[in-house]
Design an enzyme around this catalytic site. Structure first.
Site, PDB file in Angstrom:
ATOM      1  N   HIS A  19       0.833  -1.214   0.000  1.00 34.61           N
ATOM      2  CA  HIS A  19       0.000   0.000   0.000  1.00 34.61           C
ATOM      3  C   HIS A  19       0.869   1.266   0.000  1.00 34.61           C
ATOM      4  O   HIS A  19       0.503   2.270   0.589  1.00 34.61           O
ATOM      5  CB  HIS A  19      -0.985   0.002   1.174  1.00 34.61           C
ATOM      6  N   THR A  20       2.003   1.207  -0.660  1.00 34.18           N
ATOM      7  CA  THR A  20       2.858   2.394  -0.786  1.00 34.18           C
ATOM      8  C   THR A  20       2.680   3.061  -2.146  1.00 34.18           C
ATOM      9  O   THR A  20       3.011   4.227  -2.295  1.00 34.18           O
ATOM     10  CB  THR A  20       4.348   2.011  -0.646  1.00 34.18           C
ATOM     11  N   ASP A  21       2.168   2.313  -3.142  1.00 30.45           N
ATOM     12  CA  ASP A  21       2.146   2.891  -4.503  1.00 30.45           C
ATOM     13  C   ASP A  21       1.298   4.156  -4.578  1.00 30.45           C
ATOM     14  O   ASP A  21       1.730   5.178  -5.095  1.00 30.45           O
ATOM     15  CB  ASP A  21       1.746   1.846  -5.573  1.00 30.45           C
ATOM     16  N   LEU A  62      -2.744 -12.270  -6.969  1.00 29.48           N
ATOM     17  CA  LEU A  62      -1.680 -12.328  -7.988  1.00 29.48           C
ATOM     18  C   LEU A  62      -1.981 -11.397  -9.164  1.00 29.48           C
ATOM     19  O   LEU A  62      -1.348 -11.491 -10.200  1.00 29.48           O
ATOM     20  CB  LEU A  62      -1.500 -13.763  -8.490  1.00 29.48           C
ATOM     21  N   SER A 117      -6.572  -9.329 -12.565  1.00 30.09           N
ATOM     22  CA  SER A 117      -7.254  -8.239 -13.293  1.00 30.09           C
ATOM     23  C   SER A 117      -6.232  -7.391 -14.047  1.00 30.09           C
ATOM     24  O   SER A 117      -6.466  -7.037 -15.209  1.00 30.09           O
ATOM     25  CB  SER A 117      -8.128  -7.397 -12.368  1.00 30.09           C
ATOM     26  N   ASP A 138       0.258  -3.052  -9.882  1.00 33.63           N
ATOM     27  CA  ASP A 138      -0.002  -4.327 -10.552  1.00 33.63           C
ATOM     28  C   ASP A 138       0.327  -4.239 -12.041  1.00 33.63           C
ATOM     29  O   ASP A 138       0.995  -5.111 -12.604  1.00 33.63           O
ATOM     30  CB  ASP A 138      -1.469  -4.745 -10.356  1.00 33.63           C
ATOM     31  N   TYR A 180     -10.299  -1.437   0.688  1.00 29.90           N
ATOM     32  CA  TYR A 180      -9.113  -0.858   0.045  1.00 29.90           C
ATOM     33  C   TYR A 180      -9.273   0.670  -0.052  1.00 29.90           C
ATOM     34  O   TYR A 180      -8.373   1.420   0.339  1.00 29.90           O
ATOM     35  CB  TYR A 180      -8.939  -1.473  -1.350  1.00 29.90           C
TER      36      TYR A 180
HETATM   37  C1  GLA Z   1      -3.427  -4.020  -4.852  1.00 30.44           C
HETATM   38  C2  GLA Z   1      -3.469  -2.765  -5.698  1.00 30.44           C
HETATM   39  C3  GLA Z   1      -2.080  -2.129  -5.839  1.00 30.44           C
HETATM   40  C4  GLA Z   1      -1.403  -1.953  -4.487  1.00 30.44           C
HETATM   41  C5  GLA Z   1      -1.504  -3.241  -3.656  1.00 30.44           C
HETATM   42  C6  GLA Z   1      -1.027  -3.058  -2.243  1.00 30.44           C
HETATM   43  O1  GLA Z   1      -2.695  -5.011  -5.495  1.00 30.44           O
HETATM   44  O2  GLA Z   1      -3.995  -3.046  -6.968  1.00 30.44           O
HETATM   45  O3  GLA Z   1      -2.174  -0.913  -6.525  1.00 30.44           O
HETATM   46  O4  GLA Z   1      -1.938  -0.857  -3.805  1.00 30.44           O
HETATM   47  O5  GLA Z   1      -2.832  -3.734  -3.607  1.00 30.44           O
HETATM   48  O6  GLA Z   1       0.315  -2.724  -2.195  1.00 30.44           O
END
Ligand code: GLA
Length: 389
Positions: A39-41, A129, A132, A176, A225
């Site tokens: 959850h850093t992006d 994984l 999507s 992702d 989320y």
């Molecule tokens: C999901 C989201 C990503 C990212 C991760 C957590 O995969 O799609 O953008 O935030 O959770 O790091």
């Protein structure tokens, strides 16, 4: 690797049976594993991730008429829509990712013809994984080629993200799609989500990752989320009022800043913000450790990351906690943590090629003894990113 090759063959067979011709274009996009930086992006921070050896194939050909025919190759369900105006639908949620990507790609132009398309992959849905993102990226590459649209990797990643936001309703970051596009064999991808630099980081060839799927479906769409993301934004706002430096996102807040000011925030927002702030620092330390081949140290950071998810961000679940706590006692395990959004899905375990089979058996037993249910394990290798075949 074989698993991936077989999927392509099955898709080609199903495609020609269904549409009575072979596809003109086939693309492939891998799923991803997140190794450090949770959850850093969307907080403009750092992540270490990798493209993996499982993914999605997308096959397509032009149609003379203006109709878009799309088939999900696993369930053989079809949707037909107007490619000039793709719109999200509640009936076939799986199609929304593809429609969203098409809408983003053709925003400036009008597709001159329709298409016959089918996709098939070997990424279990909801396992953490990024099935999507693999669908978005593989369809995006195929559409760009079909309609002759020039699109660079970062732009395509953003189109995939927009599809998640506007067609699937989840405010995800870019991790992702970026991991799927920038993956490199035998390397992790080090992403900086402020400067948008994505660099390969070599990892010892002895190392191997194991994905352990709890088979608990994560409920990102349920709002958890989005709610975490809002807490982070609220915390960044707070820090921008107390720190004597510009704070655009939690990326700008150090652990020392957090220690000094956390008790001036409400307890929950403080705890939530501790997670991405700590994760950014763990990613930077982790890169140093990989450079020095301190694999035990890197593994410890993964355990710390999970603990922060469990306690601070509360995006774990009992099944993931069982696997990570269990992994701590298994010989040959270097580190383990949840991977991706959380709230279910998979734990990633770092081990060596020599130990991976024994580690896999031990973890499956730990899970079965506690839940009487299967936990599926897969050996993950860091792989090249998405491409048109
Ligand atoms: C999901 C989201 C990503 C990212 C991760 C957590 O995969 O799609 O953008 O935030 O959770 O790091």
């Amino acid at each position: 690797m074989n698993a991936v090759i077989n999927v392509k063959d099955v898709l080609l067979k199903k495609y020609s049976e269904k549409f009575r011709h072979d596809p003109e274009i086939v693309s492939y996009a891998p799923g991803r594993v997140e190794i450090l930086g949770n959850h850093t992006d969307y907080n403009e921070g750092y992540v270490l991730s990798a493209a993996i050896n499982f993914g999605t194939y997308f096959a397509i050909s032009a149609r003379a008429d203006g109709e878009a025919h799309l088939t999900a190759g696993d369930i053989m369900q079809d949707v037909v829509f107007d490619p000039v105006r793709p719109e999200p639908s509640k009936e076939h949620m799986w199609a929304n990712y593809v429609k969203g990507v098409l809408a983003g790609l053709v925003a400036e132009s009008t597709p001159s013809h329709g298409f016959d398309a089918m996709f098939l992959g070997n990424l279990p849905l909801g396992s953490g994984l990024s099935s999507s993102a693999a669908l978005e990226v593989s369809s995006g590459l195929a559409f760009a080629k079909l309609y002759g649209i020039q699109v660079v990797k970062l732009e395509l990643a953003r189109i995939g993200q927009k599809a998640e936001h506007e067609f699937a309703g989840v405010k995800t970051g870019l991790l992702d799609q970026v991991s799927s596009l920038y993956g490199k064999k035998d390397c992790l991808v080090w992403s900086d989500f402020r400067t948008y630099e994505f660099k390969p980081v070599e990892i010892s060839p002895d190392i191997c990752f194991l994905m352990c799927n709890t088979n608990v479906r994560h409920a990102l769409v349920d709002g958890a989320y989005n709610e975490r993301r809002e807490s982070c934004e609220q915390a960044a706002k707070f820090f921008s009022t107390v720190l004597k430096k510009p704070v655009a996102a939690l990326r700008d807040v150090t652990w020392e800043d957090w220690l000094e000011y956390h008790d001036k925030m409400d307890e929950l927002t403080a705890r939530r913000s501790a997670h991405p702030i700590g994760e950014d620092e763990r990613v930077l330390s982790g890169i140093e450790m990989l450079r020095n081949n301190d694999l035990a140290g890197f593994g410890r950071l993964m355990f710390e990351s999970h603990e922060s998810s469990r306690v601070n961000f509360e995006n774990s679940c009992p099944e993931l906690d069982t696997l990570v706590a269990g992994a701590q006692g298994v010989p040959g395990v270097l580190g383990a943590r949840l991977s991706g959004g959380g709230f279910g899905g998979s734990a990633v375990v770092m081990t060596t090629k020599r130990d991976v089979d024994a580690v896999s058996t031990s973890l499956r037993n730990i899970y079965a003894n506690k839940y009487g249910a299967r936990c599926d394990t897969r050996i993950i290798t860091c792989s090249d990113g998405a491409h048109v075949l």
